[in-house]
Design a protein around this motif. Structure first.
Motif, PDB file in Angstrom:
ATOM      1  N   PRO A  60       0.816  -1.219   0.000  1.00 43.15           N
ATOM      2  CA  PRO A  60       0.000   0.000   0.000  1.00 43.15           C
ATOM      3  C   PRO A  60       0.848   1.266   0.000  1.00 43.15           C
ATOM      4  O   PRO A  60       1.973   1.283   0.499  1.00 43.15           O
ATOM      5  CB  PRO A  60      -0.787  -0.122   1.302  1.00 43.15           C
ATOM      6  CG  PRO A  60       0.077  -0.930   2.187  1.00 43.15           C
ATOM      7  CD  PRO A  60       0.783  -1.904   1.286  1.00 43.15           C
ATOM      8  N   MET A  61       0.277   2.324  -0.556  1.00 44.07           N
ATOM      9  CA  MET A  61       0.904   3.638  -0.502  1.00 44.07           C
ATOM     10  C   MET A  61       0.511   4.284   0.822  1.00 44.07           C
ATOM     11  O   MET A  61      -0.610   4.120   1.287  1.00 44.07           O
ATOM     12  CB  MET A  61       0.413   4.519  -1.652  1.00 44.07           C
ATOM     13  CG  MET A  61       0.826   4.047  -3.007  1.00 44.07           C
ATOM     14  SD  MET A  61       0.068   5.009  -4.334  1.00 44.07           S
ATOM     15  CE  MET A  61       0.876   6.571  -4.134  1.00 44.07           C
ATOM     16  N   ARG A  62       1.433   5.003   1.411  1.00 41.31           N
ATOM     17  CA  ARG A  62       1.158   5.662   2.683  1.00 41.31           C
ATOM     18  C   ARG A  62       1.484   7.145   2.542  1.00 41.31           C
ATOM     19  O   ARG A  62       2.543   7.512   2.031  1.00 41.31           O
ATOM     20  CB  ARG A  62       1.993   5.019   3.784  1.00 41.31           C
ATOM     21  CG  ARG A  62       1.572   5.437   5.167  1.00 41.31           C
ATOM     22  CD  ARG A  62       2.267   4.581   6.195  1.00 41.31           C
ATOM     23  NE  ARG A  62       2.210   5.203   7.483  1.00 41.31           N
ATOM     24  CZ  ARG A  62       1.470   4.755   8.496  1.00 41.31           C
ATOM     25  NH1 ARG A  62       0.754   3.665   8.345  1.00 41.31           N
ATOM     26  NH2 ARG A  62       1.468   5.376   9.636  1.00 41.31           N
ATOM     27  N   SER A  63       0.585   8.011   3.000  1.00 38.26           N
ATOM     28  CA  SER A  63       0.707   9.446   2.740  1.00 38.26           C
ATOM     29  C   SER A  63       1.846  10.116   3.493  1.00 38.26           C
ATOM     30  O   SER A  63       2.333  11.160   3.071  1.00 38.26           O
ATOM     31  CB  SER A  63      -0.602  10.150   3.074  1.00 38.26           C
ATOM     32  OG  SER A  63      -0.894  10.001   4.441  1.00 38.26           O
ATOM     33  N   ASP A  64       2.321   9.561   4.601  1.00 44.58           N
ATOM     34  CA  ASP A  64       3.385  10.216   5.353  1.00 44.58           C
ATOM     35  C   ASP A  64       4.795   9.740   4.979  1.00 44.58           C
ATOM     36  O   ASP A  64       5.770  10.181   5.575  1.00 44.58           O
ATOM     37  CB  ASP A  64       3.164  10.067   6.855  1.00 44.58           C
ATOM     38  CG  ASP A  64       3.059   8.622   7.300  1.00 44.58           C
ATOM     39  OD1 ASP A  64       2.997   7.737   6.434  1.00 44.58           O
ATOM     40  OD2 ASP A  64       3.023   8.382   8.513  1.00 44.58           O
ATOM     41  N   ILE A  65       4.916   8.864   3.983  1.00 46.65           N
ATOM     42  CA  ILE A  65       6.210   8.415   3.478  1.00 46.65           C
ATOM     43  C   ILE A  65       6.449   9.113   2.144  1.00 46.65           C
ATOM     44  O   ILE A  65       5.740   8.878   1.182  1.00 46.65           O
ATOM     45  CB  ILE A  65       6.255   6.884   3.282  1.00 46.65           C
ATOM     46  CG1 ILE A  65       5.786   6.140   4.518  1.00 46.65           C
ATOM     47  CG2 ILE A  65       7.619   6.437   2.822  1.00 46.65           C
ATOM     48  CD1 ILE A  65       6.663   6.355   5.726  1.00 46.65           C
ATOM     49  N   TYR A  66       7.454   9.982   2.075  1.00 43.19           N
ATOM     50  CA  TYR A  66       7.683  10.764   0.873  1.00 43.19           C
ATOM     51  C   TYR A  66       8.457   9.957  -0.171  1.00 43.19           C
ATOM     52  O   TYR A  66       9.346   9.185   0.168  1.00 43.19           O
ATOM     53  CB  TYR A  66       8.453  12.044   1.191  1.00 43.19           C
ATOM     54  CG  TYR A  66       8.567  12.955   0.011  1.00 43.19           C
ATOM     55  CD1 TYR A  66       7.491  13.728  -0.396  1.00 43.19           C
ATOM     56  CD2 TYR A  66       9.726  13.013  -0.733  1.00 43.19           C
ATOM     57  CE1 TYR A  66       7.569  14.537  -1.490  1.00 43.19           C
ATOM     58  CE2 TYR A  66       9.830  13.828  -1.842  1.00 43.19           C
ATOM     59  CZ  TYR A  66       8.746  14.590  -2.213  1.00 43.19           C
ATOM     60  OH  TYR A  66       8.832  15.390  -3.321  1.00 43.19           O
ATOM     61  N   GLY A  67       8.099  10.130  -1.433  1.00 41.16           N
ATOM     62  CA  GLY A  67       8.838   9.524  -2.536  1.00 41.16           C
ATOM     63  C   GLY A  67       8.102   8.361  -3.178  1.00 41.16           C
ATOM     64  O   GLY A  67       6.949   8.080  -2.880  1.00 41.16           O
ATOM     65  N   THR A  68       8.811   7.675  -4.078  1.00 42.25           N
ATOM     66  CA  THR A  68       8.216   6.570  -4.817  1.00 42.25           C
ATOM     67  C   THR A  68       8.724   5.214  -4.362  1.00 42.25           C
ATOM     68  O   THR A  68       8.181   4.192  -4.745  1.00 42.25           O
ATOM     69  CB  THR A  68       8.522   6.713  -6.316  1.00 42.25           C
ATOM     70  OG1 THR A  68       9.932   6.673  -6.494  1.00 42.25           O
ATOM     71  CG2 THR A  68       7.968   7.992  -6.874  1.00 42.25           C
ATOM     72  N   ALA A  69       9.766   5.185  -3.553  1.00 41.42           N
ATOM     73  CA  ALA A  69      10.432   3.930  -3.198  1.00 41.42           C
ATOM     74  C   ALA A  69       9.669   3.156  -2.132  1.00 41.42           C
ATOM     75  O   ALA A  69       8.831   3.704  -1.422  1.00 41.42           O
ATOM     76  CB  ALA A  69      11.840   4.218  -2.699  1.00 41.42           C
ATOM     77  N   LYS A  71       9.855   1.326   1.435  1.00 36.75           N
ATOM     78  CA  LYS A  71      10.675   1.495   2.625  1.00 36.75           C
ATOM     79  C   LYS A  71      10.128   0.633   3.739  1.00 36.75           C
ATOM     80  O   LYS A  71       8.925   0.431   3.847  1.00 36.75           O
ATOM     81  CB  LYS A  71      10.671   2.956   3.073  1.00 36.75           C
ATOM     82  CG  LYS A  71      11.300   3.889   2.076  1.00 36.75           C
ATOM     83  CD  LYS A  71      11.269   5.310   2.544  1.00 36.75           C
ATOM     84  CE  LYS A  71      11.887   6.200   1.480  1.00 36.75           C
ATOM     85  NZ  LYS A  71      11.793   7.603   1.825  1.00 36.75           N
ATOM     86  N   LYS A  72      11.016   0.111   4.567  1.00 38.77           N
ATOM     87  CA  LYS A  72      10.603  -0.606   5.767  1.00 38.77           C
ATOM     88  C   LYS A  72      10.465   0.423   6.872  1.00 38.77           C
ATOM     89  O   LYS A  72      11.427   1.078   7.245  1.00 38.77           O
ATOM     90  CB  LYS A  72      11.620  -1.669   6.145  1.00 38.77           C
ATOM     91  CG  LYS A  72      11.532  -2.879   5.258  1.00 38.77           C
ATOM     92  CD  LYS A  72      12.032  -4.072   6.001  1.00 38.77           C
ATOM     93  CE  LYS A  72      11.638  -5.300   5.200  1.00 38.77           C
ATOM     94  NZ  LYS A  72      11.631  -6.471   5.994  1.00 38.77           N
ATOM     95  N   VAL A  73       9.246   0.563   7.375  1.00 36.06           N
ATOM     96  CA  VAL A  73       8.936   1.616   8.318  1.00 36.06           C
ATOM     97  C   VAL A  73       8.347   1.005   9.584  1.00 36.06           C
ATOM     98  O   VAL A  73       7.573   0.049   9.520  1.00 36.06           O
ATOM     99  CB  VAL A  73       7.922   2.603   7.694  1.00 36.06           C
ATOM    100  CG1 VAL A  73       7.607   3.733   8.634  1.00 36.06           C
ATOM    101  CG2 VAL A  73       8.453   3.142   6.386  1.00 36.06           C
TER     102      VAL A  73
END
Length: 127
Positions: A60-69, A71-73
């Protein structure tokens, strides 16, 4: 060559899906979650607000993660995390908030009312 599947929903809960290919889809590349785009892209009048999406493998896309890559968050609630106890955090693989060619599905909200064509009812009478 970008191909997107747009899931469009209105305020009354109706939703429909449209596919955008090649030149039509290039309009959406580079937009972020929360941006508005003209609904003429899919043949409607009004505005579409991008509310989310997922990539080709289902991340899923998440609004608070910037960019297109990807990431493990470390997250405690919200998009990409289900059924957690209070205070629990998990490390999840999430896609950033920018639309790129790796995105497969884009979720949008429409400011007007969708007119959904229903399939004709079949007569199930047996003679």
């Amino acid at each position: 060559m970008a191909n997107f599947k747009l899931t469009i929903s209105d305020k009354k809960g109706k939703s429909t899906s449209k596919e955008l290919k090649d030149k039509e889809a290039n309009v959406l590349i580079g937009l972020h979650i929360g941006n508005e785009v003209d609904a003429a892209v899919v043949g409607l009048d009004g505005k579409l607000k991008i509310s989310g999406g997922s990539d080709k493998s289902g991340m899923p896309m998440r609004s608070d993660i910037y960019g297109t890559a990807r990431k493990k968050v470390l997250i405690s609630k919200g998009v990409g995390l289900k059924n957690v106890e209070k205070g629990q955090r998990r490390r999840r693989l999430i896609r950033g908030n920018t639309i790129s060619e790796e995105i497969y599905q884009i979720n949008c909200s429409y400011d007007g009312e969708l007119k959904i064509e229903e399939a004709p009812a079949e007569n199930k009478e047996k003679a």
